[in-house]
Design an enzyme around this catalytic site. Sequence first.
Site, PDB file in Angstrom:
ATOM      1  N   ARG A  72       0.795  -1.235   0.000  1.00 40.29           N
ATOM      2  CA  ARG A  72       0.000   0.000   0.000  1.00 40.29           C
ATOM      3  C   ARG A  72       0.825   1.283   0.000  1.00 40.29           C
ATOM      4  NH1 ARG A  72      -2.902   1.507   3.482  1.00 40.29           N
ATOM      5  NH2 ARG A  72      -4.431   2.569   2.212  1.00 40.29           N
ATOM      6  N   CYS A 128      14.932  -5.051  -3.601  1.00 41.19           N
ATOM      7  CA  CYS A 128      15.951  -4.314  -4.351  1.00 41.19           C
ATOM      8  C   CYS A 128      15.371  -3.089  -5.027  1.00 41.19           C
ATOM      9  CB  CYS A 128      16.591  -5.246  -5.376  1.00 41.19           C
ATOM     10  SG  CYS A 128      17.252  -6.716  -4.609  1.00 41.19           S
TER      11      CYS A 128
END
Length: 449
Positions: A322, A353
């Site tokens: 979210r 990453c």
Amino acid sequence: MTTAISPDLLPLTAEDGPSGLSVGGVPLAELGRRFGTPLFVYDEEHLRQRCREAITAFGPGNVAYASKAFLCTAMARLAHEEGLLLDVASGGELRVALHAGVPGDRIVVHGNNKDDGELLAAAAAGVRHIVVDSFDEMDRIERLHATAGIAPVPVVLRVAPGVAAGDHEAIRTGGTDSKFGFGLATGDAAAAVRRARKSAAMVLAGVHAHVGSQVLDATRLADGAAAVARFAVGAGVDGLTVGGGLGVAYEAGQTVPSFADWATRVRAAARDAGWRGEITVEPGRSVTARAGLTLYRVGTIKRIKGIRTYVGVDGGMSDNLRPALYAGRYEAFLPRAPHAPRPLRARVVGKHCESGDVIIDDAALPADLRVSDLLATPVTGAYGYAMASNYNKLPRPAVVFVRDGDARLVVRRETWDDLLRLDVPGPGPGAAGDHRADLATGRHPATAQ
Ligand SMILES: *Cc1c(COP(=O)(O)O)cnc(C)c1O
């Protein structure tokens, strides 16, 4: 803000004790040790209480839990036990609901692009109704009625009510720009009613509108209800569903309407529009969000002089999308010190990453935060686990329900082996030919039950 975490953000049974904060009578520290992290923890009593509040507000038979907010077998069962209908929005959600033992006639089926497999599965299950979203879907239902012999299905027509924020007139044409539903303003909704009435494949059971999600102003929800109620009265249909959308507080100080407020406003708006029947709602977030929290383990703390502090935890955007998706905001606290002031400002980040892998951009935390601390983010019970992914091949977290001093594992943690479950073995010794057969048939999982 340097104050302690607000109790308003915690599950109802949250309680401080000698081993820090406990929920459902179980210390969070113990849950972290026993089940590992990241971990979704749900207060079962809180979930049940929210279900009951919704039914008290809207009446038995008038509340469908929007399962997309958080669905697993245990949650489907809980909502069903508490007397809620289940709203599913895909063949996969339908499969879970049926697996949980929810009878077909307690399930309503949504989706703006249901395929044949999903429609067939819904018809076979004898669902309460299908919420039809488009003329193409009507074509499909009629074709399946003619060719696959499915009985006439009860349908509710999804209407795009054209309601925008702050618009007290309730309808404006700009609001019809949506992939969902038949436009009121365009005349499509009226045409859909005529077509459903004439069709031998469909039994018209009502109309439906859902104006949005995380709505904190009940006026907007009432505006949507008024628009669709006016249409329902004009069209002479018997059923009215006004969707979900009631917001929750993610940060201290946000005020949200109660189920009772929502019901009062929606009823008044519908009554003013001439509606005299029952009103069905489909709350998702407002049932599960605050009942759930996420536990993480702090693995790194990076202090960049003059810039900021980064707190790295063992999850991230794969268990809470979210913040990245909607700029969703959260707070954090340490279960070992729930009343501690939080003077430290830090960015809580995950282990993916990407620099955008942020859980809380500017979190308030206790000054003595250290590596290996258990850190909790409250109000993650909706659209957290539901949107979880295996990005970076992180196994998805476990989910536990806690109640009366008991912790019940309801979804186990994925393992590294689970991450290989779907990979088809290549040619060579031990290659399994039947995996290819499964791929070749391309059977829809929903039709395979
Ligand atoms: C998402 C959705 C809901 C639930 O919305 P919440 O904001 O979680 O309450 C209800 N009905 C429909 C049709 C939805 O798409």
